[in-house]
Design an enzyme around this catalytic site. Structure first.
Site, PDB file in Angstrom:
ATOM      1  N   LYS A  52     -10.348  -4.305  18.839  1.00 55.28           N
ATOM      2  CA  LYS A  52      -8.883  -4.802  18.991  1.00 55.28           C
ATOM      3  C   LYS A  52      -8.708  -4.199  20.587  1.00 55.28           C
ATOM      4  O   LYS A  52      -7.325  -4.581  20.785  1.00 55.28           O
ATOM      5  CB  LYS A  52      -8.270  -3.878  18.489  1.00 55.28           C
ATOM      6  CG  LYS A  52      -8.681  -4.016  16.395  1.00 55.28           C
ATOM      7  CD  LYS A  52      -7.593  -3.749  15.542  1.00 55.28           C
ATOM      8  CE  LYS A  52      -7.916  -3.561  13.941  1.00 55.28           C
ATOM      9  NZ  LYS A  52      -7.159  -3.542  13.461  1.00 55.28           N
ATOM     10  N   ASN A 112       0.723  -1.273  -0.195  1.00 52.63           N
ATOM     11  CA  ASN A 112      -0.277   0.219  -0.052  1.00 52.63           C
ATOM     12  C   ASN A 112       0.720   1.065  -0.309  1.00 52.63           C
ATOM     13  O   ASN A 112       2.231   1.491  -0.381  1.00 52.63           O
ATOM     14  CB  ASN A 112      -0.965  -0.167   1.041  1.00 52.63           C
ATOM     15  CG  ASN A 112      -0.525   0.112   2.659  1.00 52.63           C
ATOM     16  OD1 ASN A 112       0.589   0.313   3.157  1.00 52.63           O
ATOM     17  ND2 ASN A 112      -0.330  -1.509   3.124  1.00 52.63           N
ATOM     18  N   PHE A 120      -3.464   3.474  15.072  1.00 50.22           N
ATOM     19  CA  PHE A 120      -4.300   4.215  14.357  1.00 50.22           C
ATOM     20  C   PHE A 120      -5.382   3.706  13.337  1.00 50.22           C
ATOM     21  O   PHE A 120      -5.180   2.634  13.286  1.00 50.22           O
ATOM     22  CB  PHE A 120      -3.312   4.738  13.004  1.00 50.22           C
ATOM     23  CG  PHE A 120      -2.219   5.680  13.745  1.00 50.22           C
ATOM     24  CD1 PHE A 120      -1.566   5.994  14.721  1.00 50.22           C
ATOM     25  CD2 PHE A 120      -2.409   6.793  13.500  1.00 50.22           C
ATOM     26  CE1 PHE A 120      -0.757   6.973  15.515  1.00 50.22           C
ATOM     27  CE2 PHE A 120      -1.493   7.737  13.279  1.00 50.22           C
ATOM     28  CZ  PHE A 120      -1.144   8.334  14.599  1.00 50.22           C
ATOM     29  N   ASP A 128      -4.051  -6.618   5.148  1.00 52.48           N
ATOM     30  CA  ASP A 128      -4.605  -7.730   5.700  1.00 52.48           C
ATOM     31  C   ASP A 128      -4.167  -8.643   5.287  1.00 52.48           C
ATOM     32  O   ASP A 128      -4.606  -9.604   6.135  1.00 52.48           O
ATOM     33  CB  ASP A 128      -6.301  -7.381   5.720  1.00 52.48           C
ATOM     34  CG  ASP A 128      -6.255  -5.332   6.841  1.00 52.48           C
ATOM     35  OD1 ASP A 128      -5.719  -5.399   7.036  1.00 52.48           O
ATOM     36  OD2 ASP A 128      -6.988  -4.670   5.988  1.00 52.48           O
ATOM     37  N   ALA A 135       1.634   1.318  11.350  1.00 53.07           N
ATOM     38  CA  ALA A 135       1.671   0.760  10.423  1.00 53.07           C
ATOM     39  C   ALA A 135       0.743   0.204   9.677  1.00 53.07           C
ATOM     40  O   ALA A 135      -0.714  -0.461  10.586  1.00 53.07           O
ATOM     41  CB  ALA A 135       2.642  -0.856  10.861  1.00 53.07           C
ATOM     42  N   LYS A 157       9.809 -16.846 -10.475  1.00 54.23           N
ATOM     43  CA  LYS A 157       8.493 -16.541 -10.788  1.00 54.23           C
ATOM     44  C   LYS A 157       7.360 -16.705 -11.708  1.00 54.23           C
ATOM     45  O   LYS A 157       7.641 -17.479 -12.035  1.00 54.23           O
ATOM     46  CB  LYS A 157       9.365 -15.237 -11.713  1.00 54.23           C
ATOM     47  CG  LYS A 157       8.786 -14.087 -12.911  1.00 54.23           C
ATOM     48  CD  LYS A 157       9.204 -13.122 -13.790  1.00 54.23           C
ATOM     49  CE  LYS A 157       8.622 -12.409 -14.444  1.00 54.23           C
ATOM     50  NZ  LYS A 157       9.770 -11.602 -15.414  1.00 54.23           N
TER      51      LYS A 157
END
Ligand code: CTP
Length: 408
Positions: free
Chosen positions: A345, A212, A327, A280, A276, A290
């Site tokens: 959490k 991300n 966060f 997920d 961080a 590959k």
């Protein structure tokens, strides 16, 4: 008494409130603080070197080009001598000089050369304080790391009413006492923190991954801010372009699993802050080689859930950090969803981010967060540099740690 034998350098600025510095010095001396003073040229209009020297029992420093003073203790040594430096009163003009990084006299030179915390105690007319120029200088100075006491609201020497009145010697004294008390406790108890930061990468094959946009900036700044408070801090970071901060233990990881492992190895700590942007999900299988496009029908990849690190820390009965903060990145219903996340959490605090706004959040140098706690209190930290927000967050976390342990 933590103020005993502390060394405080007081710079007297040029404002009518300068006379209050004499009361503060008396209060400090009564509490066995060593005080040295620098009297600026305009400060001399309000107090005399003789009154300062009489109270401090030491020379009043005035002139950078004074060979006698420089021989006794040069301007660098003067700033190194101090445990903390105070500018009282700090005028609008002085703030303006500091925001430009001027070194035009002894006071500004000492401040520019200082390696200790500097506290500014503003005093000025309400219009001067609220002027855009002063407010913009305030932001610059806060960003440079200057600390502020006041100003307070009240009646001013000019007869007007509003924000700009200098904090009283008692208020300044309490601030200093609190500042040194906390520093002492952090050191005595050897407080430790861990901060997770940056993105994680979940590899599909040796060269392809999902990840991300997280830059890690806010987490790095929080680690720096905690460390500045004297807390031994470990930064556990996913891939980030940022340079590892000096004086902080940095553990670099790639995937969420590696981050969780490093977190486990870093425990026990007193404080944990999870900034961080952990992926997920991870691909159920990672190909050793590959994946060739001809060979594979790449219509779908099977994903499995990654462990939730914040959840693990908050529900960890054996080694739970006393304060666990998370966060929350949301694009809508920010407060509602973040509160739910905190409850699910079981962390103590959550700092909610609206990541739909381009000018704050991911990759930006700025942020705006709402702090939510388990009691339902919400405090907004208005848009500011991430470094500034980080200092505020570090202070909130330390205060909470002290409140929970009943340390006053
Ligand atoms: N977090 C974590 N480990 C994960 C996922 C999230 O430690 N595997 C932490 C983040 O560091 C952050 C908090 O959980 O402190 C919330 O993360 P966020 O991405 O906002 O929410 P998620 O829990 O991932 O939920 P959702 O993606 O549904 O919003």
């Amino acid at each position: 008494m933590t103020l005993k034998n502390k060394k405080i350098l007081i710079i007297i600025g040029g404002g009518i409130a300068a006379y209050k510095s004499l009361d503060l010095i008396r209060l400090l001396k009564k509490n066995h603080v060593e005080v040295r003073t620098i009297l600026t040229k305009s400060g001399r209009e309000f107090v005399t070197p003789l009154s300062l020297s009489t109270l401090t029992k030491s020379k009043t420093f005035e002139n950078i080009f004074d060979s006698e003073s420089e021989a006794e203790i040069d301007h660098i040594a003067l700033s190194r001598w101090a445990d903390i430096i105070l500018v009282i009163p700090t005028t609008a003009n002085f703030m303006s000089k500091l925001s430009l990084g001027k070194a035009e006299d002894l006071a500004t030179t000492v401040l520019l050369a200082a390696d200790k915390d500097i506290i500014l105690v503003p005093a000025m007319n309400v219009r001067m304080w609220l002027h855009k120029a002063t407010q913009s200088n305030l932001k610059i100075l806060q960003d440079f790391g200057y600390l502020f006491i006041g100003p307070e609201k009240g009646e001013m020497a000019c007869g007007e009413f509003g924000e700009g009145k200098m904090s009283s010697p008692r208020q300044i004294f309490s601030y200093l006492k609190n500042y040194f008390d906390k520093k002492n406790i952090v050191k005595e108890r050897n407080l430790k923190a861990l901060v997770t930061a940056g993105p994680t990468r979940e590899y599909i094959d040796p060269i392809r991954y999902i990840s991300n946009e997280s830059s890690g900036k806010q987490g790095y700044e929080i680690a720096i801010a905690l460390s500045k408070l004297g807390i031994k801090t470990t930064l556990i970071t996913g891939p980030s372009k940022l340079a590892p901060p000096k004086g902080i233990k940095v553990k670099k990881i790639i995937s969420a699993d590696e981050m969780l492992n490093e977190v486990k190895k870093t425990l026990p700590v007193d404080l944990a802050v999870c900034t961080a942007a952990v992926a997920d999900f991870k691909p159920a299988e990672k190909s050793k080689n590959k994946i060739k496009k001809k060979k594979l029908n790449f219509k779908s990849i099977n994903f499995i859930k990654n462990s939730d690190i914040l959840d693990f820390l908050s529900k960890n009965n054996r080694n739970r950090p006393q304060i666990v903060a998370g966060f929350s990145a949301e694009t809508k219903n920010v407060i509602k969803n973040s509160t739910q996340k905190m409850k699910d959490k079981n962390c103590d605090l959550i700092f909610a981010n609206d990541v739909s706004k381009k000018e704050i959040g991911f990759n930006s140098d700025f942020n705006k967060v709402s702090m939510i706690d388990q009691k339902g209190n919400i405090k907004i930290l208005p848009k500011n540099k991430k470094s500034f927000i980080a200092n505020k967050i570090a202070q909130i976390l330390l205060d909470k740690l002290f409140d929970d342990r009943n340390i006053n």
